[in-house]
Design an enzyme around this catalytic site. Structure first.
Site, PDB file in Angstrom:
ATOM      1  N   TYR A   1       4.289-119.037 -31.328  1.00  0.00           N
ATOM      2  CA  TYR A   1       4.452-120.485 -31.496  1.00  0.00           C
ATOM      3  C   TYR A   1       4.166-121.238 -30.197  1.00  0.00           C
ATOM      4  O   TYR A   1       3.654-122.349 -30.205  1.00  0.00           O
ATOM      5  CB  TYR A   1       5.857-120.825 -32.000  1.00  0.00           C
ATOM      6  CG  TYR A   1       6.017-120.729 -33.503  1.00  0.00           C
ATOM      7  CD1 TYR A   1       5.275-121.549 -34.355  1.00  0.00           C
ATOM      8  CD2 TYR A   1       6.902-119.838 -34.077  1.00  0.00           C
ATOM      9  CE1 TYR A   1       5.426-121.475 -35.738  1.00  0.00           C
ATOM     10  CE2 TYR A   1       7.058-119.745 -35.458  1.00  0.00           C
ATOM     11  CZ  TYR A   1       6.310-120.568 -36.281  1.00  0.00           C
ATOM     12  OH  TYR A   1       6.465-120.497 -37.638  1.00  0.00           O
TER      13      TYR A   1
ATOM     14  N   GLU B   1      21.728 -91.642 -36.517  1.00  0.00           N
ATOM     15  CA  GLU B   1      20.664 -92.426 -37.145  1.00  0.00           C
ATOM     16  C   GLU B   1      21.160 -93.767 -37.677  1.00  0.00           C
ATOM     17  O   GLU B   1      20.575 -94.805 -37.402  1.00  0.00           O
ATOM     18  CB  GLU B   1      20.044 -91.577 -38.280  1.00  0.00           C
ATOM     19  CG  GLU B   1      18.847 -92.210 -38.962  1.00  0.00           C
ATOM     20  CD  GLU B   1      18.154 -91.238 -39.935  1.00  0.00           C
ATOM     21  OE1 GLU B   1      18.257 -90.008 -39.748  1.00  0.00           O
ATOM     22  OE2 GLU B   1      17.516 -91.716 -40.885  1.00  0.00           O
TER      23      GLU B   1
ATOM     24  N   ASP C   1      19.085 -87.305 -40.296  1.00  0.00           N
ATOM     25  CA  ASP C   1      19.021 -86.694 -41.620  1.00  0.00           C
ATOM     26  C   ASP C   1      18.088 -85.479 -41.622  1.00  0.00           C
ATOM     27  O   ASP C   1      17.144 -85.400 -40.833  1.00  0.00           O
ATOM     28  CB  ASP C   1      18.527 -87.711 -42.655  1.00  0.00           C
ATOM     29  CG  ASP C   1      19.584 -88.765 -42.974  1.00  0.00           C
ATOM     30  OD1 ASP C   1      20.756 -88.561 -42.625  1.00  0.00           O
ATOM     31  OD2 ASP C   1      19.213 -89.788 -43.583  1.00  0.00           O
TER      32      ASP C   1
END
Lengths: 385, 385
Positions: free
Chosen positions: B117, B213, B265
């Site tokens: 911007y 995680e 995981d």
């Protein structure tokens, strides 16, 4: 004493060791116990065990004109054990209630994913699982919330947390004193469970809360020490604020009397976020009474800001069909429909044909939002209701 | 003095008032200035201005076997002003560099959205915009990072922040002392920019870092005060950790000598997160030297945990085709390919035919992961490298 009552030994009770239950925990436990006792009493009287579950349907949600929040109506549906179509969900409801009872008695909390793993097992000797997947467990959790008139957090379940806070307030979180005016560039990460037994307000010098939509905008306000200059608290919710942030804003507003001003994008999503903060959400209408802030105010961005702030064409983002459709839906929400200012606001955005992000103000100058835009509106008291 | 040199008045200089530049800022400014001077010198010598941009292509990324990190090679491509296909990106590169120079001189930071911007405008008298959209600006920012050998954070650009920290460490963030052992249930929100000029380590009693995680798992470890019992620091990155978290872990490891253990995981996504933490990412290989932690260790979940931890069938999540494909790709990464243990690990998951989330351990008991799983592996020193 209530405490004793709610902790009498039972078959599924988990040894709770030295866990001290809060008043809130005792209340929730006795709700769970009452529900369970109703079922066993029915059985003892040789009547079919059943639960009356408040209906979480659109037709059972209405806008309370006095309180200015979304509320659930009184419709319920019966869930029966001896009904082939309802037996499974009946048993799942009892299982979830028993899981939350264990959590409370252990003095531990978990995510809805964690509860699912806690409760998932095959019902011996069959290979039928208690829940096929998470999607089967989540609505049962929501049923338990309404059935037990308890927020998910009171059932010791937490959601993902996102959203941070800085400002002139000192709080106590789980016994630790945290001075939110000394939190550097990172800030205090707002937890998912912010009930009074976890978070207490110690000192608060701040006069209001500025809640901004995005964490990148929050970083600009924090870097410019806006909260110090204007003596306020600064929060964000990474977009649609999660439950912990909404509940904390509600508590700051109701317990400390702080006005809550919302700085959101000039687009249908920004309007929707405001609507949820202020009146609650249609899906979770039963939470409104402890989440919604009917007196929250919308500080911007407004549809006339493109002209008023003398922005250049380069910051316009064209509305697409979804935006236009969504804007018209929101304009028809009962709490927007009767407000001329909001009708003008939404109408003007549709006429503009473009939306504006808060960050568009950076095109004026990097600190335009913190040094000019918000201060001017605060001084003028220029908000949308 | 270098300071004076890098702040001499220039046409586009923004009055920097009382901003004090850090050594790092001075270094970055002089890199930007050198680049600009090369261009003006070329022009003065009537040669075509050009920039040699290091090539951010897969073929220019290699795994450094000594340092054990991903690195960029030395290939560059020339970007020329007087070349109809390159003129626009040449000018955009100069514009982005000049924008970051302004930020540094102002002592302010912004998001990549904010910079977009700041810099977006129509080039008068045409209606040609400097950038069509954010997608045109982002790769130019990455070009500037490699061209200037500066991390995005050193160019005063921040990313979304997500990820929290608690534990036995006291830090200073922007002058505020923060005791991470007194952060309640919420924790300290790790900022996006954690360079030494913002964050200093004050005292550290902790002996290692446990990085998990997900924030829901982090909440379990924090609630159980794992970091207190095992004298460590506890972090999470809400999935794939953002730059701020990676950089902070890197600094904790290199400056304080703390081992970093990762609890992720048992699925291809968990493997990938580990790979990025350890060796860096292919897309942003030029960051590895200040982000990667080659000595990080993988504590679990492991493919043999289903048996070892005596889990029930109900926690299995079947692998789908994407999982299988992704697992095979990861097995072929050079830093996994040569490690027998990792080949066995990935192979075992494929043979299992299912993946496991860390939360699956909750099916054993709510605190199994904090009281048994991780403590046992720590004691055994049982990690994957």
């Amino acid at each position: 004493m209530a405490k004793k009552k709610s902790r009498k030994p039972e078959e599924d009770a988990v040894p709770s060791g030295s866990v001290t239950l809060s008043k809130q925990d005792e209340r929730t436990l006795s709700q769970i116990q009452d529900m369970a006792e109703d079922v066993t009493k029915s059985a003892a009287r040789r009547r079919d065990p059943a639960l009356d579950i408040p209906a979480r349907t659109l037709s059972n949600v209405h806008f309370n004109q006095n309180k200015k929040i979304l509320e659930m109506g009184s419709k319920t549906t019966s869930r029966e054990l001896f009904n082939i179509g309802q037996a499974k969900s009946f048993m799942q409801t009892m299982l979830v209630a028993s899981g939350t009872k264990q959590l409370i008695e252990m003095g531990k909390t978990t995510s809805i994913r964690g509860l699912y793993y806690m409760l998932k097992h095959d019902i011996k000797p069959t290979k039928e699982p208690t829940f096929k997947d998470q999607g089967e467990c989540d609505p049962i959790i929501e049923d338990c919330e309404v059935l037990l008139d308890s927020l998910r957090e009171e059932l010791h379940l937490f959601a993902d947390k996102r959203g941070d806070m800085v400002g002139n307030i000192q709080i106590v979180d789980n016994g630790d004193e945290i001075d939110c005016s000394r939190m550097g560039s990172g800030g205090y990460a707002i937890p998912s469970i912010v009930e009074p037994n976890v978070i207490q307000f110690k000192n608060c010098q701040a006069k209001f809360v500025l809640h901004v939509e995005k964490n990148t905008v929050w970083q600009r306000f924090n870097e410019d020490k806006f909260w110090k200059k204007y003596n306020c608290i600064l929060t964000h919710g990474s977009g649609q604020p999660p439950r912990g942030v909404r509940r904390l804003l509600n508590r700051l507003h109701n317990e400390l009397g702080l006005p809550v001003y919302c700085l959101l994008d000039n687009d249908p999503w920004g309007y929707y976020i405001y609507s949820v903060l202020k009146q609650g959400s249609i899906n979770l209408a039963y939470e409104s009474k402890r989440m919604a802030i009917p007196k929250a105010r919308f500080i911007g961005l407004r549809s006339h800001d493109f002209e008023r702030c003398n922005l250049s064409n380069s910051v316009k983002i064209s509305l697409n069909d979804t935006d236009r459709k969504r804007a018209k839906q929101i304009a028809e929400y009962p709490w927007f429909a009767k407000k001329k200012e909001w009708q003008r606001e939404i109408d003007q955005m549709l006429k503009n044909g473009f939306k504006l992000e808060v960050e568009a103000l950076i095109s004026r100058s990097i600190s335009y939002m913190t040094e000019e835009y918000v201060p001017r509106l605060l001084e003028e008291g220029n908000f949308l209701d």
